[in-house]
Design a protein around this motif. Sequence first.
Motif, short mmCIF file in Angstrom:
data_model
loop_
_atom_site.label_atom_id
_atom_site.label_comp_id
_atom_site.label_asym_id
_atom_site.label_seq_id
_atom_site.Cartn_x
_atom_site.Cartn_y
_atom_site.Cartn_z
N LEU A 173 -0.41 18.69 6.94
CA LEU A 173 -0.25 18.88 5.51
C LEU A 173 0.64 17.76 4.98
N ILE A 174 0.14 16.98 4.02
CA ILE A 174 0.86 15.82 3.51
C ILE A 174 1.10 15.98 2.01
N THR A 175 2.33 15.72 1.61
CA THR A 175 2.67 15.68 0.18
C THR A 175 3.57 14.47 -0.06
N VAL A 176 3.52 13.96 -1.28
CA VAL A 176 4.39 12.85 -1.66
C VAL A 176 5.48 13.36 -2.60
N CYS A 177 6.68 12.89 -2.35
CA CYS A 177 7.80 13.13 -3.25
C CYS A 177 8.27 11.79 -3.81
N ASP A 178 8.40 11.72 -5.14
CA ASP A 178 8.93 10.50 -5.76
C ASP A 178 7.93 9.36 -5.65
N GLU A 179 8.11 8.45 -4.70
CA GLU A 179 7.31 7.23 -4.61
C GLU A 179 7.02 6.92 -3.14
N ALA A 180 5.75 6.67 -2.80
CA ALA A 180 5.38 6.46 -1.40
C ALA A 180 4.53 5.22 -1.18
N ALA A 181 4.20 4.46 -2.21
CA ALA A 181 3.24 3.37 -2.07
C ALA A 181 3.88 1.99 -1.97
N ASN A 182 5.10 1.86 -2.42
CA ASN A 182 5.70 0.54 -2.61
C ASN A 182 5.66 -0.35 -1.37
N SER A 183 5.97 0.22 -0.18
CA SER A 183 6.09 -0.60 1.02
C SER A 183 4.93 -0.46 2.00
N LEU A 184 3.89 0.26 1.62
CA LEU A 184 2.74 0.37 2.51
C LEU A 184 2.11 -1.00 2.72
N THR A 185 1.83 -1.35 3.96
CA THR A 185 1.21 -2.63 4.27
C THR A 185 -0.31 -2.53 4.19
N GLU A 186 -0.97 -3.67 4.13
CA GLU A 186 -2.43 -3.67 4.11
C GLU A 186 -2.98 -3.09 5.41
N GLU A 187 -2.32 -3.39 6.52
CA GLU A 187 -2.75 -2.85 7.80
C GLU A 187 -2.66 -1.33 7.81
N GLN A 188 -1.58 -0.77 7.27
CA GLN A 188 -1.44 0.69 7.20
C GLN A 188 -2.52 1.29 6.31
N ARG A 189 -2.78 0.67 5.19
CA ARG A 189 -3.82 1.17 4.27
C ARG A 189 -5.19 1.14 4.95
N GLU A 190 -5.45 0.10 5.73
CA GLU A 190 -6.72 0.03 6.44
C GLU A 190 -6.82 1.14 7.49
N THR A 191 -5.69 1.43 8.14
CA THR A 191 -5.69 2.52 9.12
C THR A 191 -5.95 3.85 8.43
N PHE A 192 -5.30 4.08 7.30
CA PHE A 192 -5.54 5.32 6.55
C PHE A 192 -7.02 5.45 6.20
N ALA A 193 -7.62 4.36 5.76
CA ALA A 193 -9.04 4.39 5.39
C ALA A 193 -9.91 4.74 6.59
N SER A 194 -9.58 4.17 7.76
CA SER A 194 -10.36 4.44 8.97
C SER A 194 -10.24 5.88 9.41
N LEU A 195 -9.14 6.54 9.04
CA LEU A 195 -8.93 7.95 9.38
C LEU A 195 -9.59 8.90 8.39
N GLY A 196 -10.15 8.34 7.33
CA GLY A 196 -10.78 9.18 6.32
C GLY A 196 -9.87 9.54 5.17
N LEU A 197 -8.65 8.99 5.17
CA LEU A 197 -7.69 9.25 4.09
C LEU A 197 -7.90 8.20 2.99
N THR A 198 -9.01 8.34 2.29
CA THR A 198 -9.45 7.33 1.33
C THR A 198 -8.46 7.12 0.20
N GLN A 199 -8.00 8.20 -0.38
CA GLN A 199 -7.10 8.06 -1.53
C GLN A 199 -5.71 7.59 -1.12
N LEU A 200 -5.29 7.93 0.09
CA LEU A 200 -4.01 7.42 0.57
C LEU A 200 -4.09 5.91 0.82
N SER A 201 -5.26 5.45 1.23
CA SER A 201 -5.43 4.02 1.52
C SER A 201 -5.31 3.16 0.26
N VAL A 202 -5.54 3.76 -0.89
CA VAL A 202 -5.45 3.00 -2.16
C VAL A 202 -4.39 3.60 -3.08
#
Length: 470
Positions: free
Chosen positions: A309-338
Motif C-alpha cells: 500500500l503506497i501513499t504520498v505525503c507532501d512531495e515525492a517527485a522532486n528527486s526521482l531519477t529517470e532510472e527509477q521512473r523507468e523501473t516503476f513503469a516496468s513494474l506496472g506503476l504507470t502513474q508513479l513513473s510520471v
Amino acid sequence: MPPPELYEEYGICAYNLGTEQQPLLGSYYWLEEAYRLHPDTLTTVVLEVQELTSVSYDAFYRKALDPMRFSSVKYRAVKEYTARDEAETKDVISCLFPILSYHERWKELTEEDFLKAFSEPESYLRGYDYVITREIEVVREYDDVLPFTGELDPEAGETELVEESLYYFAKMTEFCEEHGLQLVLVKTPTDTWTSADHNAVQMLADSYGLDYYDFCFSPYADDIEFSIALDIIDNHMNYYGARKLTAYMGNCLVEYYGNQDVRGKDGYEFLEEELTAYKRRIISASLREETDPAEYLSTLMNEEGFSILITVCDEAANSLTEEQRETFASLGLTQLSVLAPQSSYIAVIENGIVEKEMAGMENLTLSGTLVDGSSYSLNSAGFNAGLYSSCMLNGEEYSECGRGLNITVYDNQRQEIVDTTYFDTYEASERAPADLELRYAEDMAAGKAFEELDEDEQKLYLYEQSCETQ
C-alpha cells in the motif's frame, strides 16, 4: 543461532530445541528425544548454559515438555518432573496429555487463541525466534543500556550453580560420551550474565574437559564484535547478533567438530525448501537495508503473497531519477513513473500486480479489501492538498506520514505487517542505510560531527563513549 543460516553458509543440518528458560531436565530429555529420532545423523550438541545458574518455575518445565511427542522418553521426563517437588503433587497423566491440563481454559479463550490454533507452524525457522529490533533504537537515553566492556572481573568469584541443573548436566555429558556425541557449551550474549556466572561455568567445563564459548566476555565477544546496544533486545539476541554468533559457531562446528556439509545430499532436499521459506520470513531485514525505493518495490513485487500500500505525503517527485521512473513503469506503476511534483498518489499492489493506482493534485482517498479479506483505507494529500498520508489496515494506522513515498507491506499468508517505511524522494533519490551499525560506521568514517548524526547515531556514540570509560 538461526539454523537455516547454518545450513545456507555451512551446510549444517541443525535444530534449536530450546524453549523459554528451559530447565536442564528439559534439555536432557530433548537430547534423548533428538537421539531417539536421529541416531545416525546427530553428532554435535550445543548447550546454552544460562539455566545452570537459574531455578526454573513449573511453567517453564511445561513449556519444555508439553510439545514433546508421546514416547518412552517423554514418559520418563514427565515422571521425573512430577516427582521433583514432594510438597506438590503433579498429575503424570495430565502432563503426558496437555489437553487434560488446559481443558478448563475454554473460559479464558480470546481471539489470539483461535489465530494460533489455526495458524501454520513455522517449522522452517527450526526453533529460531526472529526479531530485528535493537536495544539502542528503543531506549530514550543512551545510558539506559548497560555499558559493555567485555572484560572479566578478576575478583568476581563463582556463582553457585543449581543442584538440579548440575545433576542433569552430568546426565547429558554421560549420554553424549556413551553415544559418541560432542557436547559444546555456549553462553549467548546478554546484559545480565556476570563474571561470577562465567567463572562457575568455566570451572564446570574444565572439570569435564569440555569446550566453553562465552560470548559475553573477551575473547569471544571481541571476535564477533558483540555490542549490547546493537545485538540484543530485551536481554535476547536479535537477528543481527544471532547472525554474528552463527557465523562464528558455524565455522567452529565445521573446523573443530567435523560437522558435515549436507547440501546437495539425498534426504536433505527439504532444507532447501525451508531456506526459501526462511528468507521470505526475514525479508523485513533486507527491506530495511534497501535504500532505493524502486529496488525496494522490485524486491517485493517479485515475491508472491504480499500486499503493498503506497501513499504520498507532501512531495515525492522532486528527486526521482529517470532510472527509477523507468523501473516503476516496468513494474506496472504507470502513474508513479510520471508522477508530477507536489502530487498526491495512491497505489495498491497484490501479489506483484498493480490493482489500483491514482494520482492528482487534490486530496485522494481509496478504500477496499485485500485478498485475505483485510480492509484498508488510504489517504494521500500532496503539497497543495494537506501534507498528509494515512494507511488504515483493519482499523489501525500504519503510515509513517513522512514526506515522500509512504509504504506499508502486508504478508497475506502470515496475516501480519512486514514493514512500514517512507522514502523522502523530495530530498534525495535514495535514503540513508537503515542498518544503524553500518550507517554509524560510514558517518564516523566520513568525519561527521556529533551534531550531524541522527538521533539513534547520537545515542550510539554516547553509549560507546561510556563503554570506553568503564
